[in-house]
Motif scaffolding. Sequence first.
Motif, PDB file in Angstrom:
ATOM      1  N   LYS A 166     -10.083  -4.465  -5.241  1.00 36.94           N
ATOM      2  CA  LYS A 166      -9.724  -5.265  -4.061  1.00 36.94           C
ATOM      3  C   LYS A 166      -8.387  -4.818  -3.489  1.00 36.94           C
ATOM      4  O   LYS A 166      -8.244  -4.646  -2.284  1.00 36.94           O
ATOM      5  CB  LYS A 166      -9.662  -6.755  -4.423  1.00 36.94           C
ATOM      6  CG  LYS A 166     -11.017  -7.394  -4.579  1.00 36.94           C
ATOM      7  CD  LYS A 166     -10.886  -8.856  -4.933  1.00 36.94           C
ATOM      8  CE  LYS A 166     -12.258  -9.455  -5.194  1.00 36.94           C
ATOM      9  NZ  LYS A 166     -12.167 -10.864  -5.605  1.00 36.94           N
ATOM     10  N   ARG A 167      -7.408  -4.644  -4.379  1.00 40.66           N
ATOM     11  CA  ARG A 167      -6.086  -4.220  -3.911  1.00 40.66           C
ATOM     12  C   ARG A 167      -6.158  -2.819  -3.295  1.00 40.66           C
ATOM     13  O   ARG A 167      -5.459  -2.514  -2.337  1.00 40.66           O
ATOM     14  CB  ARG A 167      -5.074  -4.259  -5.053  1.00 40.66           C
ATOM     15  CG  ARG A 167      -4.734  -5.684  -5.478  1.00 40.66           C
ATOM     16  CD  ARG A 167      -3.465  -5.709  -6.282  1.00 40.66           C
ATOM     17  NE  ARG A 167      -2.328  -5.541  -5.410  1.00 40.66           N
ATOM     18  CZ  ARG A 167      -1.486  -6.511  -5.091  1.00 40.66           C
ATOM     19  NH1 ARG A 167      -1.671  -7.718  -5.548  1.00 40.66           N
ATOM     20  NH2 ARG A 167      -0.450  -6.255  -4.314  1.00 40.66           N
ATOM     21  N   SER A 168      -7.017  -1.968  -3.847  1.00 37.98           N
ATOM     22  CA  SER A 168      -7.186  -0.621  -3.313  1.00 37.98           C
ATOM     23  C   SER A 168      -7.713  -0.673  -1.880  1.00 37.98           C
ATOM     24  O   SER A 168      -7.202   0.023  -0.997  1.00 37.98           O
ATOM     25  CB  SER A 168      -8.150   0.172  -4.205  1.00 37.98           C
ATOM     26  OG  SER A 168      -8.455   1.411  -3.630  1.00 37.98           O
ATOM     27  N   ARG A 169      -8.741  -1.487  -1.652  1.00 39.33           N
ATOM     28  CA  ARG A 169      -9.292  -1.621  -0.291  1.00 39.33           C
ATOM     29  C   ARG A 169      -8.240  -2.146   0.679  1.00 39.33           C
ATOM     30  O   ARG A 169      -8.095  -1.629   1.792  1.00 39.33           O
ATOM     31  CB  ARG A 169     -10.518  -2.534  -0.297  1.00 39.33           C
ATOM     32  CG  ARG A 169     -11.762  -1.867  -0.863  1.00 39.33           C
ATOM     33  CD  ARG A 169     -13.016  -2.685  -0.624  1.00 39.33           C
ATOM     34  NE  ARG A 169     -13.032  -3.954  -1.335  1.00 39.33           N
ATOM     35  CZ  ARG A 169     -13.459  -4.121  -2.585  1.00 39.33           C
ATOM     36  NH1 ARG A 169     -13.915  -3.077  -3.249  1.00 39.33           N
ATOM     37  NH2 ARG A 169     -13.452  -5.293  -3.146  1.00 39.33           N
ATOM     38  N   ARG A 170      -7.493  -3.168   0.258  1.00 39.74           N
ATOM     39  CA  ARG A 170      -6.442  -3.732   1.122  1.00 39.74           C
ATOM     40  C   ARG A 170      -5.345  -2.709   1.392  1.00 39.74           C
ATOM     41  O   ARG A 170      -4.853  -2.593   2.512  1.00 39.74           O
ATOM     42  CB  ARG A 170      -5.840  -4.987   0.480  1.00 39.74           C
ATOM     43  CG  ARG A 170      -6.762  -6.164   0.479  1.00 39.74           C
ATOM     44  CD  ARG A 170      -6.078  -7.368  -0.122  1.00 39.74           C
ATOM     45  NE  ARG A 170      -7.066  -8.391  -0.421  1.00 39.74           N
ATOM     46  CZ  ARG A 170      -6.978  -9.230  -1.436  1.00 39.74           C
ATOM     47  NH1 ARG A 170      -5.940  -9.181  -2.252  1.00 39.74           N
ATOM     48  NH2 ARG A 170      -7.906 -10.126  -1.630  1.00 39.74           N
ATOM     49  N   ALA A 171      -4.963  -1.979   0.351  1.00 40.16           N
ATOM     50  CA  ALA A 171      -3.899  -0.980   0.508  1.00 40.16           C
ATOM     51  C   ALA A 171      -4.341   0.132   1.456  1.00 40.16           C
ATOM     52  O   ALA A 171      -3.543   0.623   2.263  1.00 40.16           O
ATOM     53  CB  ALA A 171      -3.506  -0.397  -0.851  1.00 40.16           C
ATOM     54  N   LEU A 172      -5.609   0.519   1.388  1.00 42.39           N
ATOM     55  CA  LEU A 172      -6.114   1.549   2.306  1.00 42.39           C
ATOM     56  C   LEU A 172      -6.067   1.062   3.756  1.00 42.39           C
ATOM     57  O   LEU A 172      -5.733   1.830   4.664  1.00 42.39           O
ATOM     58  CB  LEU A 172      -7.536   1.955   1.939  1.00 42.39           C
ATOM     59  CG  LEU A 172      -7.680   2.886   0.743  1.00 42.39           C
ATOM     60  CD1 LEU A 172      -9.146   3.138   0.436  1.00 42.39           C
ATOM     61  CD2 LEU A 172      -6.953   4.192   0.971  1.00 42.39           C
ATOM     62  N   LYS A 173      -6.393  -0.218   3.967  1.00 43.66           N
ATOM     63  CA  LYS A 173      -6.314  -0.779   5.324  1.00 43.66           C
ATOM     64  C   LYS A 173      -4.865  -0.761   5.820  1.00 43.66           C
ATOM     65  O   LYS A 173      -4.600  -0.408   6.972  1.00 43.66           O
ATOM     66  CB  LYS A 173      -6.872  -2.200   5.353  1.00 43.66           C
ATOM     67  CG  LYS A 173      -8.378  -2.250   5.245  1.00 43.66           C
ATOM     68  CD  LYS A 173      -8.891  -3.682   5.240  1.00 43.66           C
ATOM     69  CE  LYS A 173     -10.398  -3.708   5.033  1.00 43.66           C
ATOM     70  NZ  LYS A 173     -10.911  -5.087   4.928  1.00 43.66           N
ATOM     71  N   LYS A 174      -3.933  -1.144   4.926  1.00 38.55           N
ATOM     72  CA  LYS A 174      -2.504  -1.107   5.298  1.00 38.55           C
ATOM     73  C   LYS A 174      -2.081   0.315   5.641  1.00 38.55           C
ATOM     74  O   LYS A 174      -1.371   0.548   6.616  1.00 38.55           O
ATOM     75  CB  LYS A 174      -1.629  -1.611   4.137  1.00 38.55           C
ATOM     76  CG  LYS A 174      -1.632  -3.084   3.913  1.00 38.55           C
ATOM     77  CD  LYS A 174      -0.653  -3.382   2.768  1.00 38.55           C
ATOM     78  CE  LYS A 174      -0.907  -4.705   2.127  1.00 38.55           C
ATOM     79  NZ  LYS A 174      -0.044  -4.929   0.944  1.00 38.55           N
ATOM     80  N   LEU A 175      -2.518   1.274   4.808  1.00 38.22           N
ATOM     81  CA  LEU A 175      -2.172   2.683   5.042  1.00 38.22           C
ATOM     82  C   LEU A 175      -2.686   3.149   6.402  1.00 38.22           C
ATOM     83  O   LEU A 175      -1.977   3.842   7.134  1.00 38.22           O
ATOM     84  CB  LEU A 175      -2.774   3.572   3.960  1.00 38.22           C
ATOM     85  CG  LEU A 175      -1.933   3.879   2.747  1.00 38.22           C
ATOM     86  CD1 LEU A 175      -2.711   4.741   1.768  1.00 38.22           C
ATOM     87  CD2 LEU A 175      -0.626   4.523   3.092  1.00 38.22           C
ATOM     88  N   LYS A 176      -3.909   2.768   6.720  1.00 38.36           N
ATOM     89  CA  LYS A 176      -4.502   3.175   7.992  1.00 38.36           C
ATOM     90  C   LYS A 176      -3.654   2.666   9.153  1.00 38.36           C
ATOM     91  O   LYS A 176      -3.337   3.419  10.083  1.00 38.36           O
ATOM     92  CB  LYS A 176      -5.932   2.654   8.100  1.00 38.36           C
ATOM     93  CG  LYS A 176      -6.639   3.098   9.354  1.00 38.36           C
ATOM     94  CD  LYS A 176      -8.074   2.647   9.381  1.00 38.36           C
ATOM     95  CE  LYS A 176      -8.738   3.146  10.655  1.00 38.36           C
ATOM     96  NZ  LYS A 176     -10.122   2.742  10.744  1.00 38.36           N
ATOM     97  N   VAL A 177      -3.259   1.404   9.091  1.00 34.19           N
ATOM     98  CA  VAL A 177      -2.430   0.822  10.150  1.00 34.19           C
ATOM     99  C   VAL A 177      -1.082   1.533  10.228  1.00 34.19           C
ATOM    100  O   VAL A 177      -0.620   1.909  11.314  1.00 34.19           O
ATOM    101  CB  VAL A 177      -2.245  -0.696   9.925  1.00 34.19           C
ATOM    102  CG1 VAL A 177      -1.190  -1.272  10.855  1.00 34.19           C
ATOM    103  CG2 VAL A 177      -3.571  -1.418  10.089  1.00 34.19           C
ATOM    104  N   LEU A 178      -0.452   1.748   9.068  1.00 34.65           N
ATOM    105  CA  LEU A 178       0.847   2.425   9.039  1.00 34.65           C
ATOM    106  C   LEU A 178       0.769   3.829   9.630  1.00 34.65           C
ATOM    107  O   LEU A 178       1.645   4.245  10.396  1.00 34.65           O
ATOM    108  CB  LEU A 178       1.381   2.506   7.603  1.00 34.65           C
ATOM    109  CG  LEU A 178       1.885   1.207   6.988  1.00 34.65           C
ATOM    110  CD1 LEU A 178       2.107   1.385   5.490  1.00 34.65           C
ATOM    111  CD2 LEU A 178       3.169   0.752   7.664  1.00 34.65           C
TER     112      LEU A 178
END
Length: 189
Positions: A166-178
């Motif tokens: 779950k944290r991996s999926r959320r972190a990937l979304k954050k990375l995409k935005v960044l």
Amino acid sequence: MTDELLLSEINKNPSKGFSLLLKEYSPLVFKICRAVLGSVGTNEDAQECAADVFSAFFKNLEKVDLSRGSIKGYLAFGAKNEAIDRYRKLKKETGKVFSIEEAGELPGEEQAFDESEKKEKNRLLKSAIESLGEPDRTIIVSKYFLGETAQEIGKKISLSAEAVQKRSRRALKKLKVLLEKAPGGVMLD
């Protein structure tokens, strides 16, 4: 077998533990050595290189800190460095120089631009990953750069495999935005 159990086995019964270590990681270490040595080295050179990696790991066993990385990570990093050193040594010994035919197309302006663009994207990615904070940074690096499973990562940072995913999926979304907000807007596929 977990890294902790493997280290425990190596400490209790070095012969058996080392045999388990070789069985688990020798294909990976050999593959890295062979890839780095390329056309300069032979399969025998890659085998010697891999043996040196395991020997160095065994000699420096007391320095292995599983809170800083996995056994797989230590061995992969060691294999890459040992193979690079061996590559340089073999290249000097053989005096092999690459001909234009072997080199293929020489880098032109377009290739040079592509390389600098790639370096800039890598710098932006590293910066974005650093800004994630913990444990997200560790999860992303461990999963996508060290090839560890959710279970391995979870054990390392005391989370369940599901929580890691779950944290991996959320972190990937954050990375995409960044990355999309970064200068030049790096787009992820």
